[in-house]
Design an enzyme around this catalytic site. Structure first.
Site, short mmCIF file in Angstrom:
data_model
loop_
_atom_site.label_atom_id
_atom_site.label_comp_id
_atom_site.label_asym_id
_atom_site.label_seq_id
_atom_site.Cartn_x
_atom_site.Cartn_y
_atom_site.Cartn_z
CB ILE A 1 35.75 15.48 -5.98
CG1 ILE A 1 35.23 14.34 -6.70
CG2 ILE A 1 36.98 14.98 -5.20
CD1 ILE A 1 35.79 13.61 -7.63
NE ARG B 1 26.50 16.47 -9.37
CZ ARG B 1 27.48 16.89 -10.71
NH1 ARG B 1 28.61 17.36 -10.25
NH2 ARG B 1 27.18 15.47 -11.76
CG ASN C 1 34.33 17.41 -10.44
OD1 ASN C 1 34.32 16.72 -9.00
ND2 ASN C 1 34.61 17.35 -11.16
CB CYS C 2 31.65 12.88 -6.92
SG CYS C 2 31.52 11.04 -6.98
CG ASP C 3 27.70 12.21 -11.94
OD1 ASP C 3 27.85 13.79 -12.03
OD2 ASP C 3 27.63 11.89 -13.46
#
Length: 120
Positions: A14, A21, A16-18
């Site tokens: 996903i 990213r 917005n997952c650190d």
């Protein structure tokens, strides 16, 4: 300039997952060709998930530390141990992220650069 990379990678997770990213940034800085598949936007296909669950990476696919896990009912948590496919299809954010593949097999679950070095 031709790419020295041996393979085009697929990264599933996903946006917005650190960890996702970090993976995308790591691949970008190394000019590794990849396609990102967002579970929330693109969904999850049963056949692909079935392949992942048949791989050696299957034990790592369920993220039991996630907010999604904490929101599951006791029945869903028990079902994961017997047949995780239906629960993971219903709750794709329960899949540990990112899942990195070469289009044929799972290369890594979660982000560990050392696990990907041989593929770039």
């Amino acid at each position: 300039m031709p790419s020295k990379h041996r393979v085009h990678l697929n990264v599933y997770g996903i946006r917005n997952c650190d960890s996702c990213r970090a993976t995308l940034k790591w691949l970008d800085t190394r000019n590794v060709p990849f396609t990102f598949h967002d579970f929330r936007k693109d969904g999850m296909h049963a056949d692909l998930l079935r392949e992942w669950l048949a791989s050696a990476h299957a034990p790592y696919l369920v993220n039991r530390r996630s907010a999604t896990w904490r929101q599951l009912s006791d029945a869903e948590k028990k079902a994961i141990d017997h047949d995780p496919l239906p629960v993971l299809l219903q709750h794709p954010t329960l899949i540990k992220r990112p899942v990195v593949t070469d289009g044929q097999s799972v290369l890594d679950v979660g982000f560990a650069p050392s696990n990907l070095e041989d593929y770039i």
